[in-house]
Design an enzyme around this catalytic site. Structure first.
Site, short mmCIF file in Angstrom:
data_model
loop_
_atom_site.label_atom_id
_atom_site.label_comp_id
_atom_site.label_asym_id
_atom_site.label_seq_id
_atom_site.Cartn_x
_atom_site.Cartn_y
_atom_site.Cartn_z
N ARG A 78 0.84 -1.20 0.00
CA ARG A 78 0.00 0.00 0.00
C ARG A 78 0.87 1.24 0.00
O ARG A 78 2.08 1.19 0.24
CB ARG A 78 -0.91 0.01 1.24
CG ARG A 78 -0.16 0.09 2.55
CD ARG A 78 -1.00 0.62 3.70
NE ARG A 78 -0.32 0.45 4.97
CZ ARG A 78 0.63 1.23 5.43
NH1 ARG A 78 1.06 2.26 4.70
NH2 ARG A 78 1.19 1.01 6.60
N GLY A 79 0.23 2.38 -0.23
CA GLY A 79 0.94 3.63 -0.11
C GLY A 79 1.16 3.99 1.35
O GLY A 79 0.70 3.30 2.27
N TYR A 84 0.19 1.12 12.78
CA TYR A 84 -0.02 0.01 13.70
C TYR A 84 -1.44 -0.51 13.55
O TYR A 84 -2.39 0.27 13.40
CB TYR A 84 0.19 0.49 15.14
CG TYR A 84 -0.25 -0.50 16.20
CD1 TYR A 84 0.51 -1.63 16.46
CD2 TYR A 84 -1.42 -0.31 16.92
CE1 TYR A 84 0.10 -2.56 17.42
CE2 TYR A 84 -1.83 -1.22 17.88
CZ TYR A 84 -1.06 -2.35 18.13
OH TYR A 84 -1.47 -3.26 19.08
N GLY A 158 -6.97 -0.38 2.77
CA GLY A 158 -8.17 0.39 3.07
C GLY A 158 -8.02 1.30 4.27
O GLY A 158 -7.15 2.17 4.30
N CYS A 176 2.49 7.11 10.21
CA CYS A 176 2.20 7.75 8.92
C CYS A 176 3.18 8.88 8.60
O CYS A 176 2.85 9.81 7.86
CB CYS A 176 0.76 8.26 8.87
SG CYS A 176 -0.47 6.98 9.20
#
Length: 366
Positions: A78-79, A84, A158, A176
């Protein structure tokens, strides 16, 4: 309003992270073939996931610390950077076909965010978007995260919505990639008024159907199976019984597992499977763990078609150190008594590995 698209919402509960990756790939192939969108609603074991832009330095603790904390690390496609997942967090994998008139990734992301915002609002929490920062926020604390992957316009990965996870693991990473912002959950905001995981998952599914214009279809209940990690005490520590499947059964090491027969309780099924596979008797106790997974038709040599999910409930059984194994040769060709570590390395399936890890924590008093 655009035409609603059929979709199957699958509330699978606890799913081991590798099993979640596998089921996403399988569902992506299914959706690509023309089947309805698949919305997988799950709860993961403690893991850090590193997206394509993540660096190992985004995790601030070492491997020994992670092992002691029971957190595993997975690099994925994923990007984004590192995040976590853990118990108390709702993870939703919308495996959707964005071909045709749905080729608008920005709208897709906004719909996912809007569903989380509405879910928070159902429980009295006002969440918003933050410019340049995907996800949903309460002030400068993230309540819901997003990370997607698109392959030929089929989406995987997602969102993750924090209901009541342990927030400490977020402090051991740069979540992030953001060093100046925090993380929150419904529980940290609401205390005793926090909804249960199931209550929040139901509302989130409802809002996803509305924001994404999906028409939920009926889904069959998963099949039911049991595992019974069978072990004995020795002078050098506990030993776990593992058995080698016959070549026609796949030639892999396993613990005792089996399907639940009609009319059986889960415990009755586990006791029967231990007796039939090993001839052993003992005291059966729950491991307080169940998990769901997708069954690959190639493994069971069943006809490919509609997806088949299974829910396995885990037990353990201590047997006498001198008990003699009477192996069922129709299924297994050999057996071994192993240390917990050896058994975990030998068994093939992630669910069996997790059951052995949980037995180890139980016996060590953790």
């Amino acid at each position: 309003m655009s035409e609603r698209r059929p979709a199957q919402f699958r509330h699978l509960g606890p799913v081991l992270y590798p099993a979640g990756l596998f089921m996403q790939k399988a569902m992506a192939d299914l959706v690509r073939s023309g089947e309805p969108d698949q919305i997988l609603v799950v709860e993961h074991d403690p893991v850090y996931t590193l997206g394509r832009h993540a660096s190992p330095e985004d995790i601030h603790v070492d491997a020994a610390f992670l092992k002691a904390a029971g957190i595993r690390v997975h690099r994925i496609d994923r990007g984004g950077q590192v995040t976590y997942h853990g118990p108390g967090q709702i993870v939703v994998y919308p495996v959707c076909d964005l071909r045709g008139g749905r080729r608008d990734v920005g709208r897709f992301v906004r719909n996912l965010e809007e569903a989380m915002i509405r879910t928070a609002g159902d429980f009295g929490v006002t969440a918003t978007r933050l410019s340049g920062c995907p996800g949903i926020w309460v002030g400068d604390r993230k309540l819901g995260a997003l990370g997607l992957h698109l392959r030929r316009w089929i989406s995987t990965h997602g969102l993750a919505f924090n209901v009541s996870p342990d927030l400490r693991p977020f402090g051991w990473i740069t979540p992030c990639g953001m060093r100046d912002k925090g993380v929150c959950s419904l529980h940290s905001l609401l205390g005793d008024d926090c909804p249960t995981w199931d209550q929040a998952a139901d509302r989130l599914s409802f809002h996803l159907a509305e924001t994404m214009a999906l028409d939920p279809l009926a889904v069959p209940a998963p099949s039911l199976s049991v595992s019974a990690t069978t072990w004995r005490r020795t002078l050098t520590g506990p030993e776990v019984l593992v058995m080698l499947r016959q070549p026609v059964e796949g030639l892999w090491w396993s613990s005792v597992t089996g399907m639940v027969d009609p009319g059986e309780s889960l415990a009755e099924a586990a006791i029967r499977e231990v007796r039939e596979e090993t001839g052993l008797e003992g005291r059966l106790l729950p491991l307080d763990y169940a998990h769901s997974f997708y069954i690959d038709p190639r493994v069971l040599e069943i006809r490919a078609g509609k997806p088949h999910f299974n829910r396995e409930t885990c037990f353990h059984m201590e047997v006498s150190p001198g008990a003699v194994v009477d192996l069922n040769l129709a299924e297994h060709s050999a057996y071994r008594w192993c240390s917990l570590e050896e058994a975990e390395d030998l068994v093939l399936w992630d669910g069996a590995k997790e059951a052995i890890r949980r037995l180890g924590r139980l016996l060590s008093g953790q």
